[in-house]
Enzyme design. Structure first.
Site, PDB file in Angstrom:
ATOM      1  N   LYS A  17      41.830  39.929  28.250  1.00  0.00           N
ATOM      2  CA  LYS A  17      41.484  40.923  29.269  1.00  0.00           C
ATOM      3  C   LYS A  17      41.838  40.383  30.648  1.00  0.00           C
ATOM      4  CE  LYS A  17      37.643  43.763  30.978  1.00  0.00           C
ATOM      5  NZ  LYS A  17      36.199  44.087  30.867  1.00  0.00           N
ATOM      6  N   SER A  35      35.177  48.796  30.145  1.00  0.00           N
ATOM      7  CA  SER A  35      36.327  48.465  30.948  1.00  0.00           C
ATOM      8  C   SER A  35      37.389  47.648  30.212  1.00  0.00           C
ATOM      9  CB  SER A  35      35.873  47.682  32.193  1.00  0.00           C
ATOM     10  OG  SER A  35      35.276  46.443  31.842  1.00  0.00           O
ATOM     11  N   SER A  60      31.087  47.145  28.214  1.00  0.00           N
ATOM     12  CA  SER A  60      32.543  47.196  28.331  1.00  0.00           C
ATOM     13  C   SER A  60      33.326  46.585  27.182  1.00  0.00           C
ATOM     14  CB  SER A  60      32.982  46.541  29.641  1.00  0.00           C
ATOM     15  OG  SER A  60      32.602  47.336  30.740  1.00  0.00           O
TER      16      SER A  60
END
Length: 513
Positions: free
Chosen positions: A106, A181, A205
């Site tokens: 990420k 996210s 997330s």
């Protein structure tokens, strides 16, 4: 003999001008005449001279052990869901638990020498000089990092339309959100482009995109996985967790990234033990007790509830003891999470550019510098959800001195105890991850109210466990109109193994293995 004069050098911290001193005095409510202000200017300047020495002391850095090139930004035709931010080819050790595994990181997690945007124009152009601890651990075990996955603007959205480059689309329906996210991580796993990925979780997330994309995502127990080298949002909520297409790979990645980080992350206990999670995936859940959380189904879409309850019934048919359980305080969990997300995140991200005075761990000062520059030069480039954080955070600071943050922190103990009490009876508790399926992506021209609501309206069941720190995993329970539905499994703190064990047992039943 006279010593040679010292050459001129710019000071690390400039002495404040009298005008700057006056501005500070006004903001602090100090009534001072010019002479008194001038005196303080001199004293302040004297003490700030120590910062010159501080600037000269070498700063400890996180290690970078494996060679790599900077990589490249993929072409649109090679990035159909907009799920990649950057492509890389970083190979770790020649052998290990992750040998042969393609891994995505990420973009809120640092990989040395590779651009890190964290989904935001505020950070565009920043290149970290360090590897996050979890990145080093993946490479040490033979993982092959093939890219940075796209994420939401500074990770503050549960949907997938705030990334500054492009919205991340759902592989099951490109008109819909992938969840956020950790949007890119979930989408790339769902399409099979990677085997596993790292995500971050402050309000859901990891689990939200796992639910919308139909994969496995675990928010581990708070403190089990070191956060060192990732962009900080709120230390009380910050988690990094594994995401994968199946439970075994999720457990395998957790084995690799979990464990004490030599004190660099103060939320970790030095005596923590990391079991071999994969060896505990027996598939046997006979006599295990599973509590179905009543409050977790409140205002849930009926078709989503039906899918999750059918999944629970499969566990019951396999021998698990399944009962309804009530934790009334669950209804207040997201409300207690609110001040952490609004006020705590504001003070950490915007007030301190990633600094928090209660956090005594390792800081990436280059990231702080980059964030501070971004906030000063490009505040209008922030997403609507980030601007909302700024408004609420600053308003509550100015007018309510963050008392509600403090109250939420006090209530956190009672919220944790409420779940702990239920978990004295049950090995795990289950509920829908999200109470509806993936929604349509935001359309151009949407109002601020719709943008903020659509970006944050899915955290009702997830954010509470970021506050309490319990491990929580989302696994695909089925589909509604070809869209995935996630079932969330929550366990005792530091008993992530049982959460994975139940998820693995369900996965085998679901897949007929």
């Amino acid at each position: 003999m006279e010593s040679d004069p010292k050459p001129y050098r710019l000071p690390a911290v400039r002495s404040p001008t009298i005008h700057q001193m006056g501005d500070i005095a006004k903001d602090l409510g100090f009534a001072m005449d010019p002479n008194e202000l001038k005196e303080y200017q001199g004293v302040v300047s004297t003490f700030l001279e120590d910062y010159d020495r501080l600037e000269d002391i070498p700063e400890p850095q996180l290690p970078v052990k494996y060679p790599r090139t900077p990589g490249y930004r993929p072409n649109p035709e090679d990035n159909p869901n907009n799920a990649w931010y950057w492509r890389t080819d970083i190979k770790g050790a020649s052998s290990g638990k992750l040998a042969g595994k393609r891994v995505g990181i990420k973009d809120s997690i640092a990989v040395a020498g590779v651009p890190m945007m964290n989904g935001s124009r505020l950070l565009e152009g920043y290149v970290p000089e360090y590897d996050a601890t979890v990145v080093t651990r993946i490479l040490d075990e033979g993982g092959h990092i093939i890219g940075k996955t796209a994420c939401e603007d500074l990770c503050f959205s549960g949907s997938s339309f705030t990334n500054a480059k492009h919205p991340v689309t759902n592989p099951h329906d490109k008109t819909r959100t992938s969840g956020g996210s950790s949007s890119g991580s979930a989408a790339l796993i769902a399409t099979g482009d990677i085997d596993m990925a790292l995500g971050g979780d402050q309000g859901g997330s990891v689990r939200l995109p796992a639910s919308f994309c139909g994969i496995v995502g675990l928010k581990p127990t708070h403190g089990l996985v070191p956060y060192t080298g990732a962009a900080m949002i709120e230390p009380n909520l910050d988690h990094l967790g594994p995401m994968a297409s199946n439970v075994y790979d999720c457990a395998l990645l957790l084995e690799v990234i979990a464990g004490f980080d030599d004190g660099l992350d103060p939320r970790q206990a030095s005596n923590m033990e990391v079991p071999k999670y994969t060896e505990l995936l027996t598939g046997d859940i006979s006599s295990m007790k599973i509590g179905v959380l009543e409050e977790g189904f409140t205002k849930c879409n009926s078709d989503v509830e039906e899918v999750v309850r059918k999944a629970v019934q499969m566990l019951k048919d396999k021998g698990a003891i399944v009962e309804e359980v009530s934790v009334p305080m669950h209804h207040d969990g997201a409300k207690i999470a609110g001040p952490f997300l609004w006020e705590g995140s504001y003070e950490t991200m915007f007030g301190g550019s990633g600094f928090n005075s209660c956090y005594g761990g390792h800081y990436a000062t280059s990231l702080q510098d980059a964030l501070a520059r971004g906030f000063k030069t490009s505040p209008n480039d922030m997403s609507a959800t980030l601007k909302l954080v700024c408004f609420i955070g600053e308003y509550t600071r100015r007018h309510y001195h963050h008392r509600y943050y403090s109250k939420a922190s006090n209530l956190k103990r009672f919220l944790r105890q409420a779940y702990d009490e239920a978990l004295k009876t049950y090995d795990v508790i289950v509920m829908p991850t999200i109470k509806f399926t993936a929604t349509k992506l935001l359309e151009e021209g949407a109002s601020v109210a719709e943008t903020c609501t659509r970006g944050l309206n899915m955290v009702g069941n997830t954010s509470t466990f970021d506050v309490t720190g319990h491990p929580a995993l989302s696994i695909n329970a089925g589909f509604v109109d070809k869209l995935p539905v996630g079932m969330m499994i929550v366990g005792k703190r530091f008993d992530d193994a049982t959460v994975l064990r139940v998820a693995h047992a369900y996965e085998k039943l679901r897949d007929g293995a």
